[in-house]
Enzyme design. Structure first.
Site, short mmCIF file in Angstrom:
data_model
loop_
_atom_site.label_atom_id
_atom_site.label_comp_id
_atom_site.label_asym_id
_atom_site.label_seq_id
_atom_site.Cartn_x
_atom_site.Cartn_y
_atom_site.Cartn_z
N ASP A 243 122.89 39.00 30.11
CA ASP A 243 122.27 38.32 31.24
C ASP A 243 120.85 37.92 30.85
O ASP A 243 120.10 38.72 30.27
CB ASP A 243 122.24 39.23 32.47
CG ASP A 243 121.73 38.51 33.70
OD1 ASP A 243 122.54 37.88 34.39
OD2 ASP A 243 120.51 38.58 33.96
N ASN B 297 113.64 29.49 36.42
CA ASN B 297 114.20 28.25 36.97
C ASN B 297 113.30 27.70 38.08
O ASN B 297 113.06 26.49 38.15
CB ASN B 297 115.60 28.53 37.53
CG ASN B 297 116.61 27.49 37.11
OD1 ASN B 297 116.35 26.65 36.27
ND2 ASN B 297 117.79 27.56 37.70
N ASP C 293 118.49 24.46 32.40
CA ASP C 293 119.68 24.07 31.64
C ASP C 293 119.43 24.14 30.14
O ASP C 293 120.31 24.53 29.36
CB ASP C 293 120.13 22.66 32.04
CG ASP C 293 120.74 22.61 33.43
OD1 ASP C 293 121.04 23.69 33.98
OD2 ASP C 293 120.90 21.51 33.97
N GLU D 237 123.86 32.68 34.72
CA GLU D 237 123.11 33.04 33.51
C GLU D 237 123.75 34.21 32.77
O GLU D 237 123.13 34.83 31.92
CB GLU D 237 121.66 33.38 33.86
CG GLU D 237 121.46 34.62 34.70
CD GLU D 237 121.46 34.33 36.20
OE1 GLU D 237 120.82 35.10 36.94
OE2 GLU D 237 122.10 33.36 36.65
#
Length: 404
Positions: A261, A269, A278, A303
């Site tokens: 993770d 983000n 991305d 993620e």
């Protein structure tokens, strides 16, 4: 760019060599297919119709229209009833095939019917009418036979045809490199052999087998593309969660599963935006995909990523997982404003060092939880749950670490 070209060559050379060997054997009479000639004469029709059904099922509309045109080419070749009077110029029909293959390959997979489908049908009809209209045109015949290089002999192909053939093959190669697709690869191979048959005086049986091979190639291309869409993650290129669950059915009694993770990804983000997020996902995916030791990487969702080590213990897998974790943590990612990213690639490369002086460099890290199928952990879901619990412990331990 060299990497992409190399991938294209690797994808092409094996099927081309195998198909070429088949045609060579048939062309030189090493394989007697004359008893099967009646069957081979009709086989392409069933294969093309079958390929059209498959393409319709998976909404590959551009392949449908290419198949329809190849079906017409087959009908003209075997002189099906009601097609006998369409005695087109072989040279002009060959160029028409190249035009259809290239144009529809660059077309999008929009609806079969409706306005877009109507325009495609009009294009095909216009090409057929042009062939019929200019079949006996002396001016066109002289144009196609114009020698650009004096004395250059090309078998049954004119020099104009050769130039347009090379151009068509290059355009299809660029299309495949820019957006890899098995359907486009199949169309490139079909174009290559159409050019090859135009150069040589191929036997009737070779042509018949070729039409059957073309149908099989397009069926395989459509099915492979559909499989990739269903089992691959579009953003990262890794195998998707569905592929993980499918492959879990074939795992033996011993394997190790790791859950990974990205640390603080939501905060990252929110700070830098989804476009940069991305980029981070693609970066992390590329590092995870480089895992050694026989590990297979998947994107689990969001993620989260998964690595499976078939027939390996947890102690065997840990050093390779640590290599992945360290590779991600040590990579410096440069974040620039969108205004700093020029459209021209060469300009971007020239400005990179200057842009880095006013850009921000960040590091991302991953936490890893790992579990092995052993003891009471018999089912894949149970091993996954155990690895997920280990991942939670790694998060609580400060992140950027591995826990069992």
């Amino acid at each position: 760019m060299n990497y992409l070209v190399t991938n294209f060559i690797k994808a092409v050379y094996i099927p081309v060599i195998l198909i070429f060997a088949l045609f060579f054997v048939i062309q030189n009479g090493m394989l007697d297919l004359r008893p099967w000639q009646a069957l081979l004469k009709q086989a392409p029709m069933f294969l093309f119709i079958g390929a059209i059904v498959v393409a319709l099922k998976f909404k590959q509309s551009r392949v449908v229209y290419i198949l329809l045109f190849l079906l017409l080419s087959w009908a003209l070749f075997v002189e099906i009833e009601h097609f006998k009077y369409l005695k087109f110029s072989p040279s002009l029909w060959f160029l028409s095939q190249l035009l259809i293959l290239v144009c529809f390959s660059f077309d999008q997979n929009k609806t079969i019917f409706g306005r877009h489908g109507f325009f495609r049908a009009v294009i095909i009809l216009a090409i057929i009418m042009a062939n019929y209209r200019f079949n006996h045109s002396i001016t066109l015949h002289e144009l196609l036979n114009t020698e650009l290089v004096t004395g250059l002999k090309l078998g049954g192909m004119t020099q104009i045809e050769l130039i347009l053939s090379v151009l068509a093959l290059l355009m299809l190669a660029v299309k495949y490199i820019s957006s890899p697709s098995k359907s486009i690869l199949s169309i490139w191979i079909i174009t290559f052999f159409l050019v090859y048959f135009r150069l040589i005086d191929a036997a009737v049986l070779t042509h018949l087998v070729a039409f059957s091979v073309f149908g099989l190639l397009l069926i395989q291309g459509v099915l492979t593309d559909s499989y990739q869409m269903a089992f691959s993650d579009e953003l990262t290129g890794l195998s998707a969660r569905r592929a993980l669950l499918q492959s879990s059915l074939s795992l033996g009694k011993k394997y190790t599963v790791a859950m990974l993770d990205i640390d603080h990804f939501k905060k990252f983000n929110d700070t830098y935006g989804h476009d940069v997020g991305d980029q981070v996902l693609r970066l992390v995916a590329s590092k995870i995909d480089d895992v050694k030791g026989g590990g297979k990487a998947y994107r689990y969702g969001g993620e989260e990523f998964t690595i499976v080590f078939p027939n390996k213990s947890v102690h065997y897998a840990i050093p390779y997982l640590e290599q992945v974790r360290e590779a991600i943590a040590s990579y410096a990612m440069t974040i620039r404003d969108n205004n700093d990213r020029p459209d021209n690639r060469k300009t971007g490369k020239a400005q990179r060092s200057k842009a880095q002086s006013r850009s921000k460099t960040v590091h991302v890290s991953v936490s890893i939880g790992v579990a092995e199928r052993e003891g009471e952990l018999k089912e894949f879901d149970e091993v996954m749950k155990q690895a997920d619990e280990a991942l939670y412990r790694a998060k609580k331990s400060g992140r950027n670490c591995l826990a069992e």
